[in-house]
Enzyme design. Structure first.
Site, PDB file in Angstrom:
ATOM      1  N   LYS A  91       0.890  -1.177   0.000  1.00 49.87           N
ATOM      2  CA  LYS A  91       0.000   0.000   0.000  1.00 49.87           C
ATOM      3  C   LYS A  91       0.916   1.210   0.000  1.00 49.87           C
ATOM      4  O   LYS A  91       1.428   1.626   1.042  1.00 49.87           O
ATOM      5  CB  LYS A  91      -0.891  -0.013   1.250  1.00 49.87           C
ATOM      6  CG  LYS A  91      -2.270   0.627   1.061  1.00 49.87           C
ATOM      7  CD  LYS A  91      -2.240   2.065   0.603  1.00 49.87           C
ATOM      8  CE  LYS A  91      -2.009   3.036   1.738  1.00 49.87           C
ATOM      9  NZ  LYS A  91      -1.850   4.432   1.255  1.00 49.87           N
ATOM     10  N   GLU A 105       8.235   1.544  11.772  1.00 52.31           N
ATOM     11  CA  GLU A 105       9.365   2.493  11.655  1.00 52.31           C
ATOM     12  C   GLU A 105       8.752   3.881  11.630  1.00 52.31           C
ATOM     13  O   GLU A 105       8.237   4.308  10.592  1.00 52.31           O
ATOM     14  CB  GLU A 105      10.105   2.268  10.325  1.00 52.31           C
ATOM     15  CG  GLU A 105      10.752   0.923  10.189  1.00 52.31           C
ATOM     16  CD  GLU A 105      12.077   0.837  10.911  1.00 52.31           C
ATOM     17  OE1 GLU A 105      12.556   1.869  11.423  1.00 52.31           O
ATOM     18  OE2 GLU A 105      12.608  -0.273  10.972  1.00 52.31           O
ATOM     19  N   CYS A 111      13.359  10.929   7.777  1.00 51.35           N
ATOM     20  CA  CYS A 111      13.025  10.582   9.171  1.00 51.35           C
ATOM     21  C   CYS A 111      14.207  10.864  10.085  1.00 51.35           C
ATOM     22  O   CYS A 111      14.025  11.161  11.263  1.00 51.35           O
ATOM     23  CB  CYS A 111      12.592   9.128   9.265  1.00 51.35           C
ATOM     24  SG  CYS A 111      13.774   8.011   8.512  1.00 51.35           S
ATOM     25  N   GLU A 150       8.148  16.785  15.372  1.00 55.38           N
ATOM     26  CA  GLU A 150       8.803  16.551  14.089  1.00 55.38           C
ATOM     27  C   GLU A 150       8.333  17.627  13.090  1.00 55.38           C
ATOM     28  O   GLU A 150       7.140  17.758  12.828  1.00 55.38           O
ATOM     29  CB  GLU A 150       8.437  15.157  13.571  1.00 55.38           C
ATOM     30  CG  GLU A 150       9.267  14.731  12.384  1.00 55.38           C
ATOM     31  CD  GLU A 150       8.923  13.319  11.910  1.00 55.38           C
ATOM     32  OE1 GLU A 150       7.722  12.965  11.903  1.00 55.38           O
ATOM     33  OE2 GLU A 150       9.848  12.590  11.527  1.00 55.38           O
TER      34      GLU A 150
HETATM   35  P1  NAD Z   1       1.904   8.672   7.294  1.00 56.44           P
HETATM   36  O1  NAD Z   1       1.891   8.032   8.631  1.00 56.44           O
HETATM   37  O2  NAD Z   1       0.941   9.749   7.026  1.00 56.44           O
HETATM   38  O3  NAD Z   1       1.640   7.576   6.144  1.00 56.44           O
HETATM   39  C1  NAD Z   1       2.455   6.439   5.988  1.00 56.44           C
HETATM   40  C2  NAD Z   1       1.645   5.370   5.259  1.00 56.44           C
HETATM   41  O4  NAD Z   1       0.627   4.904   6.145  1.00 56.44           O
HETATM   42  C3  NAD Z   1       0.941   5.866   4.001  1.00 56.44           C
HETATM   43  O5  NAD Z   1       0.969   4.863   2.997  1.00 56.44           O
HETATM   44  C4  NAD Z   1      -0.495   6.070   4.490  1.00 56.44           C
HETATM   45  O6  NAD Z   1      -1.465   5.980   3.478  1.00 56.44           O
HETATM   46  C5  NAD Z   1      -0.629   4.919   5.466  1.00 56.44           C
HETATM   47  N1  NAD Z   1      -1.703   5.073   6.458  1.00 56.44           N
HETATM   48  C6  NAD Z   1      -2.196   6.223   6.971  1.00 56.44           C
HETATM   49  N2  NAD Z   1      -3.189   5.940   7.859  1.00 56.44           N
HETATM   50  C7  NAD Z   1      -3.308   4.585   7.903  1.00 56.44           C
HETATM   51  C8  NAD Z   1      -4.143   3.680   8.636  1.00 56.44           C
HETATM   52  N3  NAD Z   1      -5.065   4.117   9.497  1.00 56.44           N
HETATM   53  N4  NAD Z   1      -3.977   2.362   8.443  1.00 56.44           N
HETATM   54  C9  NAD Z   1      -3.037   1.897   7.585  1.00 56.44           C
HETATM   55  N5  NAD Z   1      -2.231   2.703   6.852  1.00 56.44           N
HETATM   56  C10 NAD Z   1      -2.354   4.032   7.024  1.00 56.44           C
HETATM   57  O7  NAD Z   1       3.404   9.130   7.041  1.00 56.44           O
HETATM   58  P2  NAD Z   1       3.986   9.954   5.800  1.00 56.44           P
HETATM   59  O8  NAD Z   1       3.535  11.370   5.915  1.00 56.44           O
HETATM   60  O9  NAD Z   1       3.725   9.198   4.547  1.00 56.44           O
HETATM   61  O10 NAD Z   1       5.567   9.865   6.104  1.00 56.44           O
HETATM   62  C11 NAD Z   1       6.226  10.742   6.947  1.00 56.44           C
HETATM   63  C12 NAD Z   1       6.456  10.106   8.296  1.00 56.44           C
HETATM   64  O11 NAD Z   1       7.182   8.886   8.122  1.00 56.44           O
HETATM   65  C13 NAD Z   1       7.326  10.951   9.196  1.00 56.44           C
HETATM   66  O12 NAD Z   1       6.811  10.930  10.490  1.00 56.44           O
HETATM   67  C14 NAD Z   1       8.681  10.261   9.149  1.00 56.44           C
HETATM   68  O13 NAD Z   1       9.501  10.468  10.259  1.00 56.44           O
HETATM   69  C15 NAD Z   1       8.267   8.837   9.034  1.00 56.44           C
HETATM   70  N6  NAD Z   1       9.364   8.044   8.482  1.00 56.44           N
HETATM   71  C16 NAD Z   1      10.002   7.165   9.308  1.00 56.44           C
HETATM   72  C17 NAD Z   1      11.075   6.410   8.840  1.00 56.44           C
HETATM   73  C18 NAD Z   1      11.789   5.415   9.710  1.00 56.44           C
HETATM   74  O14 NAD Z   1      12.534   4.600   9.186  1.00 56.44           O
HETATM   75  N7  NAD Z   1      11.593   5.430  11.020  1.00 56.44           N
HETATM   76  C19 NAD Z   1      11.484   6.580   7.508  1.00 56.44           C
HETATM   77  C20 NAD Z   1      10.805   7.495   6.699  1.00 56.44           C
HETATM   78  C21 NAD Z   1       9.731   8.214   7.197  1.00 56.44           C
END
Ligand code: NAD
Length: 488
Positions: free
Chosen positions: A175, A249, A283, A380
């Site tokens: 997804k 993550e 991140c 963040e």
């Molecule tokens: P997000 O949490 O908005 O979305 C991530 C994914 O989760 C997307 O595909 C989204 O559609 C999906 N999603 C959202 N709600 C959901 C639900 N209820 N059930 C299942 N899936 C759902 O994050 P983003 O804005 O895409 O990414 C940025 C975030 O990711 C930042 O907080 C960043 O720090 C984090 N990040 C972490 C790492 C790591 O390795 N720790 C790496 C990259 C990004």
């Protein structure tokens, strides 16, 4: 020109059962460049069933054959590389050299896990009766893995899940983020179409619809997700009653500490890179900078000079250093964090505004006179900001680094072994970089502590995530044992 790109299920193009679509935008121009289906639970169910059916064969496919299929995906990716990188840049926004790096790193992940997957799956342990018994610790694939991916490194962070999950013998339903679904679909349908149907599937849609349907589908035993803490918490809460195996993550608020012995100019270069790579949408972006009080002014001046020389632009334009934020909501958040900091007494040395142009750009911004309680130092930001705070002692700064609820990464600039050792032992973070921020190593596990979640990607740990453990105790004899009933 816009393109409609359908989903990919069992190696076929599929539109959403609902018939609805989601627009995909170029964040540098605000133009719609294409549409992907707004998938829902019926589409997820179709993909999971395809993955479940494919698993019966895939789990018994020889590891060597799985490795060759992954290597073939790498070769095909090189054939389509330019086109993929262009689409990645148009959909995601960062400068093309950074997209090229992302693609190379993603392909390295495929190669690494192709080879690691050829190695052992478990071990033989000593038996109680070595002549007549065998004890095996087996590492087995779970079945269907749900891979939920963010937009900031859509190919890289997918590869960290897809490659080990496949190498371990699982099938996968992906997804992607709503913001980067087009490039994900393009990569999978062009470069992985030689895998048996159902082994890799992509369902597009919102997190609330497609994402949550994947998390709660009873045939998906593992959810590997990278994203925000809030999404991770939501996923954990709906997955807990179903006892899913979660690999999360989540967000970061990384600190960057400049030690008193550090070379000031080089430290300023390092901070500029580690805070502004991908417009700060990493991140592990350095989001809290700590420098000794005595060198603050000289250091901040050096950083501001370097930052003000960076060129904003479309990621595909020659000479662009920094692209836009990936969406307007992310730019609004950066704007809010800077405004709140300034209202609380912070001073902007450079940047601090939305430039007068189309696209979701924000000027790279250097701030001083920040304190640890400002939102720009606690939450963040995920944008191009460099808030510089001061400190006076090593123990003090380690405590302040650890004051964040997140624990993803931390960087120190120093050549003093006593300072370095005290720092990496004292800091609660999954990765500590000494002098060279944000450099990953494929054999080195990557992940966080505390609210960042405990998942680990890369290294053998990244493969282990997709394997569950079974102990087989095998007695070759069918004779009854003397310790069985009756006791008399
Ligand atoms: P997000 O949490 O908005 O979305 C991530 C994914 O989760 C997307 O595909 C989204 O559609 C999906 N999603 C959202 N709600 C959901 C639900 N209820 N059930 C299942 N899936 C759902 O994050 P983003 O804005 O895409 O990414 C940025 C975030 O990711 C930042 O907080 C960043 O720090 C984090 N990040 C972490 C790492 C790591 O390795 N720790 C790496 C990259 C990004």
């Amino acid at each position: 020109m816009t393109t409609d790109r359908p989903m990919w299920i069992a190696n076929e193009h599929v539109t959403a059962r609902s018939g609805a679509w989601i627009d995909s935008e170029d964040p540098a121009t605000e133009e719609v460049i294409g549409r992907v289906p707004a998938g829902g639970s019926a589409d997820v169910d179709r993909a999971v069933r395809a993955a479940r059916d494919a698993w019966d064969e895939w789990r018994y496919t020889a590891a060597n054959d799985r490795a060759e299929l992954l290597h073939e995906a790498v070769a095909k990716s090189y054939e389509h590389l330019d086109e993929l990188i262009d689409l990645l840049t148009r959909e995601q926004g960062k400068a093309r050299p950074e997209q090229e790096e992302e693609a190379e790193w993603a392909l390295t992940s495929l190669r690494y896990y192709a080879e690691l997957g050829r190695n052992g799956l478990g071990r033989v342990i000593p038996s109680g009766e070595p002549r007549t018994q065998l004890n095996l610790v087996l590492k087995e694939p779970y079945g269907v893995v749900g891979a939920i991916v963010p937009w900031n490194y859509p190919l890289l962070l997918l590869s960290w899940k897809l490659a080990p999950a496949l190498a371990a013998g699982n099938t996968v339903v992906i997804k992607p983020s709503e913001l980067t679904s087009m490039v994900t679909l393009a990569w999978i349908e062009r470069c992985f179409d030689h895998f048996p149907p159902g082994v890799i599937n992509v369902v597009t849609g919102t997190g609330a619809d497609a994402g949550e349907a994947l998390v709660t589908h009873p045939d998906v035993r593992v959810i590997a997700m990278t994203g925000s803490v809030a999404t991770g918490q939501r996923i954990a809460s709906v997955a807990a009653p179903m006892m899913k195996h979660l690999h999360l993550e989540l967000g970061g608020k990384d600190a960057f500490v400049v030690a008193p012995d550090a070379d000031l100019e080089a430290a300023a270069d390092a901070v500029t890179y580690s805070a502004l790579l991908n417009a700060g949408q990493v991140c592990t972006s350095s989001e809290r900078i700590f420098v000794p009080s005595g060198i603050r002014d000289a250091f901040a001046e050096a950083v501001a000079t370097k930052v003000s020389a960076l060129r904003l632009g479309h990621g595909l334009d020659e000479g662009t250093d920094m692209g836009p934020l990936a969406a307007d909501a992310f730019r609004d958040k950066v704007e809010r964090h800077v405004a709140e900091a300034v209202a609380d007494g912070a001073r902007v040395l450079t940047g601090g505004a939305v430039p007068d142009r189309r696209g979701y750009f924000y000027e790279p911004t250097v701030l001083v006179d920040v304190d640890d309680h400002m939102t720009i130092m606690t939450d963040e930001t995920f944008g191009p900001t460099i808030p510089i705070a001061t400190y006076d002692g090593l123990d003090e700064v380690i405590a302040r680094v650890n004051a964040s609820e997140m624990g993803l990464g931390a960087t120190l600039r120093s050549s003093d072994p006593l300072v370095i050792k005290r720092f990496y032992e004292g800091v609660k973070a999954g990765t500590v970089w000494i002098n060279d921020p944000l450099t990953d190593n494929y054999a080195g596990p990557f992940g966080g502590m505390k609210m960042t979640g405990g998942g680990r990607e890369l290294g053998p740990e990244g493969l282990e995530t997709f394997l569950e453990t079974k102990h087989v105790h095998w007695d070759f004899s069918q004779d009854p044992k003397e310790w069985w009933f009756p006791y008399s």
